[in-house]
Design a protein around this motif. Structure first.
Motif, PDB file in Angstrom:
ATOM      1  N   HIS A 555      74.166   0.059   9.971  1.00  0.00           N
ATOM      2  CA  HIS A 555      74.567   0.075  11.271  1.00  0.00           C
ATOM      3  C   HIS A 555      73.283  -0.425  12.150  1.00  0.00           C
ATOM      4  CE1 HIS A 555      78.629   1.308  11.291  1.00  0.00           C
ATOM      5  NE2 HIS A 555      78.160   2.534  10.922  1.00  0.00           N
ATOM      6  N   GLN A 556      72.165   0.050  12.010  1.00  0.00           N
ATOM      7  CA  GLN A 556      70.833  -0.332  12.615  1.00  0.00           C
ATOM      8  C   GLN A 556      70.577  -1.990  12.289  1.00  0.00           C
ATOM      9  OE1 GLN A 556      67.638   2.348  11.572  1.00  0.00           O
ATOM     10  NE2 GLN A 556      66.046   0.861  12.787  1.00  0.00           N
ATOM     11  N   MET A 557      70.715  -2.133  11.087  1.00  0.00           N
ATOM     12  CA  MET A 557      70.476  -3.515  10.437  1.00  0.00           C
ATOM     13  C   MET A 557      71.436  -4.439  11.296  1.00  0.00           C
ATOM     14  SD  MET A 557      70.776  -5.228   6.645  1.00  0.00           S
ATOM     15  CE  MET A 557      70.432  -6.675   6.294  1.00  0.00           C
ATOM     16  N   THR A 568      73.675  -6.320   0.679  1.00  0.00           N
ATOM     17  CA  THR A 568      73.798  -5.391   1.721  1.00  0.00           C
ATOM     18  C   THR A 568      75.325  -4.587   1.865  1.00  0.00           C
ATOM     19  OG1 THR A 568      72.681  -6.986   3.030  1.00  0.00           O
ATOM     20  CG2 THR A 568      73.493  -4.808   4.083  1.00  0.00           C
ATOM     21  N   ILE A 569      76.045  -5.517   1.802  1.00  0.00           N
ATOM     22  CA  ILE A 569      77.637  -5.194   1.693  1.00  0.00           C
ATOM     23  C   ILE A 569      77.870  -4.362   0.620  1.00  0.00           C
ATOM     24  CG2 ILE A 569      79.980  -5.914   1.390  1.00  0.00           C
ATOM     25  CD1 ILE A 569      78.996  -6.412   4.208  1.00  0.00           C
ATOM     26  N   SER A 570      77.498  -4.708  -0.940  1.00  0.00           N
ATOM     27  CA  SER A 570      77.817  -3.844  -1.925  1.00  0.00           C
ATOM     28  C   SER A 570      76.975  -2.509  -1.682  1.00  0.00           C
ATOM     29  CB  SER A 570      77.007  -4.578  -3.234  1.00  0.00           C
ATOM     30  OG  SER A 570      77.705  -5.638  -3.283  1.00  0.00           O
ATOM     31  N   SER A 571      75.695  -2.467  -1.141  1.00  0.00           N
ATOM     32  CA  SER A 571      75.092  -1.117  -1.034  1.00  0.00           C
ATOM     33  C   SER A 571      75.884  -0.220  -0.234  1.00  0.00           C
ATOM     34  CB  SER A 571      73.745  -1.250  -0.493  1.00  0.00           C
ATOM     35  OG  SER A 571      73.052  -2.069  -1.542  1.00  0.00           O
ATOM     36  N   GLY A 585      85.023   1.976   4.831  1.00  0.00           N
ATOM     37  CA  GLY A 585      85.220   0.977   3.830  1.00  0.00           C
ATOM     38  C   GLY A 585      86.204  -0.220   4.346  1.00  0.00           C
ATOM     39  N   LYS A 586      87.100   0.338   5.093  1.00  0.00           N
ATOM     40  CA  LYS A 586      88.003  -0.559   5.525  1.00  0.00           C
ATOM     41  C   LYS A 586      87.355  -1.393   6.659  1.00  0.00           C
ATOM     42  CE  LYS A 586      92.207   1.658   4.601  1.00  0.00           C
ATOM     43  NZ  LYS A 586      93.566   2.492   5.233  1.00  0.00           N
ATOM     44  N   ALA A 587      86.414  -0.914   7.234  1.00  0.00           N
ATOM     45  CA  ALA A 587      86.148  -1.770   8.497  1.00  0.00           C
ATOM     46  C   ALA A 587      84.989  -2.787   7.673  1.00  0.00           C
ATOM     47  CB  ALA A 587      85.107  -0.834   9.516  1.00  0.00           C
ATOM     48  N   ILE A 588      84.145  -2.347   6.668  1.00  0.00           N
ATOM     49  CA  ILE A 588      83.475  -3.426   6.095  1.00  0.00           C
ATOM     50  C   ILE A 588      84.355  -4.359   5.514  1.00  0.00           C
ATOM     51  CG2 ILE A 588      81.897  -3.722   4.080  1.00  0.00           C
ATOM     52  CD1 ILE A 588      80.686  -0.869   5.032  1.00  0.00           C
ATOM     53  N   HIS A 589      85.453  -4.066   4.757  1.00  0.00           N
ATOM     54  CA  HIS A 589      86.390  -4.959   4.218  1.00  0.00           C
ATOM     55  C   HIS A 589      86.835  -5.936   5.301  1.00  0.00           C
ATOM     56  CE1 HIS A 589      90.131  -5.434   1.628  1.00  0.00           C
ATOM     57  NE2 HIS A 589      89.539  -6.694   1.533  1.00  0.00           N
ATOM     58  N   GLY A 590      87.340  -5.546   6.375  1.00  0.00           N
ATOM     59  CA  GLY A 590      87.494  -6.460   7.401  1.00  0.00           C
ATOM     60  C   GLY A 590      86.420  -7.594   7.666  1.00  0.00           C
ATOM     61  N   PHE A 591      85.132  -6.811   7.793  1.00  0.00           N
ATOM     62  CA  PHE A 591      83.818  -7.811   7.945  1.00  0.00           C
ATOM     63  C   PHE A 591      83.825  -8.800   6.930  1.00  0.00           C
ATOM     64  CE2 PHE A 591      79.771  -8.841   6.982  1.00  0.00           C
ATOM     65  CZ  PHE A 591      79.247  -9.688   8.248  1.00  0.00           C
ATOM     66  N   MET A 592      84.208  -8.680   5.649  1.00  0.00           N
ATOM     67  CA  MET A 592      84.176  -9.447   4.413  1.00  0.00           C
ATOM     68  C   MET A 592      84.875 -10.438   4.793  1.00  0.00           C
ATOM     69  SD  MET A 592      83.495  -6.899   1.434  1.00  0.00           S
ATOM     70  CE  MET A 592      84.029  -8.135   0.117  1.00  0.00           C
ATOM     71  N   MET A 593      86.289 -10.380   5.233  1.00  0.00           N
ATOM     72  CA  MET A 593      87.208 -11.090   5.359  1.00  0.00           C
ATOM     73  C   MET A 593      86.892 -12.113   6.358  1.00  0.00           C
ATOM     74  SD  MET A 593      89.898 -10.329   3.164  1.00  0.00           S
ATOM     75  CE  MET A 593      91.180 -11.100   3.429  1.00  0.00           C
ATOM     76  N   ASP A 609      85.510  -0.488  -6.490  1.00  0.00           N
ATOM     77  CA  ASP A 609      84.926   0.691  -6.531  1.00  0.00           C
ATOM     78  C   ASP A 609      85.260   1.784  -5.631  1.00  0.00           C
ATOM     79  OD1 ASP A 609      83.221   2.547  -8.315  1.00  0.00           O
ATOM     80  OD2 ASP A 609      81.881   2.340  -6.622  1.00  0.00           O
ATOM     81  N   MET A 610      84.825   1.088  -4.220  1.00  0.00           N
ATOM     82  CA  MET A 610      85.081   2.116  -2.965  1.00  0.00           C
ATOM     83  C   MET A 610      86.449   2.430  -2.730  1.00  0.00           C
ATOM     84  SD  MET A 610      86.021   2.149   0.276  1.00  0.00           S
ATOM     85  CE  MET A 610      86.471   0.454   0.614  1.00  0.00           C
TER      86      MET A 610
END
Length: 875
Positions: A555-557, A568-571, A585-593, A609-610
């Protein structure tokens, strides 16, 4: 030009001068006679009489000689210069200006023996002959002799001037004699020459090239008048010292000071944009270069090509290339390098052929740029073909081309060939040694990497930042924390810690050696952090059991304006899987989309995996099925997902589909399948897969595979078979394997094997409190209280601190964490009230607790709690 007859070659000149011929001129005349050239012919052609000179020398004649000598400024003009020298001797002309010009001519023509003869015939009280000799030795690269003549000049009664100091400073800088340079700088101040633009430029260059940029800036700031050369020298100094920020700030100051930048200014600043990938600023500079009419200047256009190539703006690259009126070898090399970096190997190959059709022969830089296109094991043949081309065409094998060859062989997994290339180099070089170290680390040969580093030090070569960033991962693999700390000290001493890639390598080294605190300390002290540094720190937290800190840093990044990439996303997804935190995880999935990371194979595999680890197998399968492209990693992720849920049949079906799709299973695939057999209790199937891995697919079993098979036997209660397997292993078992055995002994109550396993564990990992607690509980379940006390006493004796176990639950997207008898939660009273209520309901339903451990009556509550205190790994 008339050729003299053999009988007249030497006698015509010597007889004309008789006994008046100075000894200093005998050698040049003898050399001239051997060349069989008629000096009178040149003199007549230039309008100079070849008859014997009168007692009074006409000044016009001297001027003519000076004019002729002025045209002899390179080795091609040496013959004409020698003819004029012979005529001067014949005429008996003696003039200090003419003598200086003659000396200068020999220096410019690189004929230093002739220059030395002329020098010793001249008056030494003038600066001119000294300056020419100092200049000559500097141009030859004989810097020690240049400095020797400078000191002799003082003793000879001649005082240096601004022309002297320019070359003396250059000689000191090339010898890295900064101390001597400072002494000369002090002399310049005493003589009042410190404000001279030429001397200032030389001082700035000397200090900047020897890593003393602060002193260079001090010289620059003291200059009252600054021309374009001075500005360029200071900007180049910042670029050399990897200080991009100050280089750009100084260029902006140059524009505000109304100093007109030239092509050197633009090439210098654009090189910063190319190396840092600053496309927006580089585009602005491109527009400014167009305004000044410098955009198609070769050096400016080439740096623009490098910038656009690095940022994969290939349309702009092609446009610029087409606009260039003249293309040189540097231009073609830049184009080929750009296409290779963008993964367009076919286009790069086409350019390689076009370049040769255009009449340009590939040099070492062309081939060093082209070789990275062949970086896979399937490309080994093409790499060898280029190596053969280099040998057939006698291409100069400089350090960078040798490094590129070594790199390509290592990347193609041919370490033996890489060693042969290194052995054929003959000399040790920092660049080549760095390539060898990096290649060894890439191939898992960390010990060889450290040996190479020691060889480099033994050869008294100074490791550069790239060398250090290459050797630090070897320390990580071997857990050589002590050596890593020594390297850290060297990095601090040489001020390399400010470089992002060096600091990132240090972070990785410390975290992999178990010192996450030191890694984080380095990260927080970094003045500038790039994406690699952020990714390294986030991954370190995620992999070292601190997923909360990993997500906090993620989040800081984002809040600091850094752009997330696939790493970054994978980590971050790995951290979500460890928490588990499905909502994150779902929020990051949304960002990826919504971003360009959407189609990255590794990020999508981490997403699978997540979801699997967060318990949502359906979403994991949906992500896998929606992938437009799949690789081995994505197949392994989905197989592991089904295996972790105990669905061995589905995992095996996916294994077959993977092979039908043309993918070859690797060691990770079999690790997932054997682990799946452990979860499903399929001992025979797991054993079959373990053997087929080697027999059918030629994959050597690693420590992890043996650990999975030991776990498989342990879960099934076949502990004797597990021990037999451990004894048959081709390498020494680590703490992970013995820990698996100890865990199985806890389940099945096998005290004897538990004692054996714990003995090994206390030697391999004596600081892990979990093993002591586990052994204590095994003894307690068996009623062996002496064993319990012994385990507890050993723990106290070794001062091992027990790590408390945590449990957590996610309610309404909020993660709540607990420890045993925890009362820190704000709703703890309500939670304990509900727990008591549930216990009452359970008793009413007939539930009777069956504790594993029956404590003796003499044990109080605190002692009982100490025995059953769970280890962190049990939660």
């Amino acid at each position: 030009m008339r050729i003299l007859c053999p009988s007249c070659r030497l006698s015509s000149l010597i007889s004309a001068c008789g006994s008046k011929l100075p000894s200093a001129f005998r050698n040049p005349i003898s050399r001239l006679a051997v060349d069989s050239i008629d000096v009178g012919d040149v003199a007549r052609r230039e309008g100079v009489s070849s008859s014997p000179s009168p007692s009074h020398i006409d000044e016009d004649l001297v001027g003519r000689f000076v004019s002729i000598l002025g045209t002899c400024h390179d080795p091609l003009g040496l013959r004409k210069g020698r003819q004029v020298h012979a005529q001067i001797v014949v005429r008996g002309v003696r003039d200090s200006l003419l003598g200086g010009r003659l000396l200068g001519m020999y220096v410019l023509c690189r004929s230093f023996m002739d220059a030395k003869d002329v020098f010793f015939s001249l008056e030494k009280g003038s600066q001119l002959p000294w300056n020419w000799m100092i200049r000559g030795f500097t141009l030859m690269g004989c810097y020690e002799l240049a400095l020797l003549f400078y000191f002799k000049m003082w003793f000879g009664g001649a005082y240096p001037d601004k022309y002297t100091f320019t070359y003396v400073i250059k000689s000191a800088g090339c010898l890295s004699a900064v101390g001597l340079g400072r002494l000369i700088h002090g002399t310049i101040r005493l003589m009042g020459l410190e404000t001279d633009v030429f001397i200032g430029s030389s001082l700035i260059k000397m200090y900047a090239e020897n890593d003393d940029i602060e002193e260079a800036r001090e010289v620059f700031d003291q200059m009252p008048d600054r021309d374009c050369v001075l500005w360029n020298g200071m900007i180049d100094g910042y670029v050399r010292n990897h200080d991009s920020r100050n280089a750009i700030l100084l260029f902006n100051s140059m524009r505000m000071a109304d100093a007109k930048p030239n092509y050197v200014s633009f090439a210098c600043v654009l090189s910063v944009c190319a190396s840092e990938g600053m496309l927006d600023y580089g585009t602005q500079l491109h527009g400014l270069a167009v305004k000044f009419g410098l955009d198609l200047e070769a050096s400016v256009a080439n740096t623009l090509l490098a910038l656009y190539s690095k940022r994969r703006c290939l349309v702009d690259v092609q446009k610029l290339f087409g606009l260039m009126p003249q293309t040189d070898l540097v231009t073609w090399n830049g184009m080929i390098s750009g296409y290779v970096q963008s993964g367009l190997v076919g286009e790069a190959l086409e350019l390689f052929y076009q370049m040769q059709v255009a009449g340009l022969k590939p040099d070492s830089i062309t081939l060093a740029s082209f070789l990275p296109a062949f970086s896979g094991s399937a490309s080994l043949k093409q790499g060898k073909e280029i190596h053969a081309y280099i040998i057939r065409n006698n291409v100069s094998m400089d350090a960078f081309l040798k490094s590129a060859l070594i790199d390509i062989y290592f990347k193609c997994k041919d370490a033996l060939m890489a060693k042969k290339v290194f052995g054929a180099t003959g000399t040790m070089d920092v660049v080549i040694c760095s390539a060898m170290i990096s290649g060894y680390v890439l191939n898992g040969m960390s010990s060889d990497a450290l040996d190479m580093f020691h060889q480099l030090l033994k050869a008294q070569l100074k490791p550069n930042p790239i060398t250090l960033a290459s050797v630090l991962p070897a320390c990580s693999c071997l857990a050589a924390l002590s050596l890593g700390k020594e390297l850290h000290g060297y990095i601090l001493k040489n001020a390399y810690d400010g470089m992002c890639y060096v600091a990132s390598a240090l972070i990785d080294m410390y975290t992999k050696c178990g010192r996450l605190d030191l890694g984080h300390q380095i990260f927080t002290r970094m003045p500038i952090r790039d994406a690699v540094a952020w990714n390294s720190m986030i991954a370190s937290f995620a992999q070292n059991g601190q997923p909360e800190e990993a997500m906090s840093l993620f989040h800081q990044m984002g809040t600091e304006g850094m752009k997330y990439d696939c790493v970054t996303i994978s980590s971050a997804l790995s951290a979500c899987a460890s928490l588990p935190a499905l909502h994150y995880g779902k929020a990051i999935h949304g960002f990826m989309m919504k971003s360009d990371v959407r189609s990255d194979l590794f990020a999508e595999s981490a997403l699978i995996d997540m979801y699997a680890k967060c318990g949502n197998l359906d979403l994991a399968r949906q992500v896998f099925d929606s992938m437009t492209e799949k690789n081995e990693v994505s197949w392994n992720s989905v197989i592991a997902a089904y295996g972790a849920h105990g669905l061995i049949k589905d995992a095996m079906d996916l294994f077959r589909q993977m092979q039908e799709a043309g993918f070859v299973p690797d060691h990770v695939t079999f690790l997932a399948l054997i682990s799946a057999c452990g979860h499903a209790g399929q001992v025979d199937e797991g054993f079959r897969l373990f053997h087929s891995m080697h027999d059918q697919y030629g994959i050597a079993a690693r420590m992890e595979h043996y650990a999975c098979l030991v776990d498989l036997y342990g879960r099934a209660g076949q502990l004797n078979k597990a021990l037999k397997l451990i004894k048959s292993m081709p390498f020494k078992p680590d703490a992970g394997i013995w820990g698996t055995v100890l865990g199985a002994c806890r389940i099945h109550g096998n005290v004897e094997i538990a004692e054996l396993a714990s003995k090994q564990l206390f030697d391999l990992d004596p600081g892990n409190s979990g093993y002591y607690v586990l052994l204590s509980n095994i003894h307690a379940v068996a009623g062996r209280w002496k064993g319990v006390l012994k385990a507890r006493s050993l723990m106290k004796e070794r001062r091992v601190q027990k790590v408390p176990g945590y449990s957590w639950i996610v309610v309404n997207n909020i993660t709540h964490m607990f420890v045993a008898a925890d009362k820190c939660h704000p709703n703890s009273e309500c939670i304990y009230f509900i727990l008591k209520s549930l216990l009452l309901v359970l008793r009413e339903e007939g539930y009777v607790p069956k504790p594993d451990i029956i404590f003796p009556l003499q044990m109080d509550a605190s002692e009982q709690a100490a025995v059953v205190s769970p280890d962190a790994s049990e939660h």
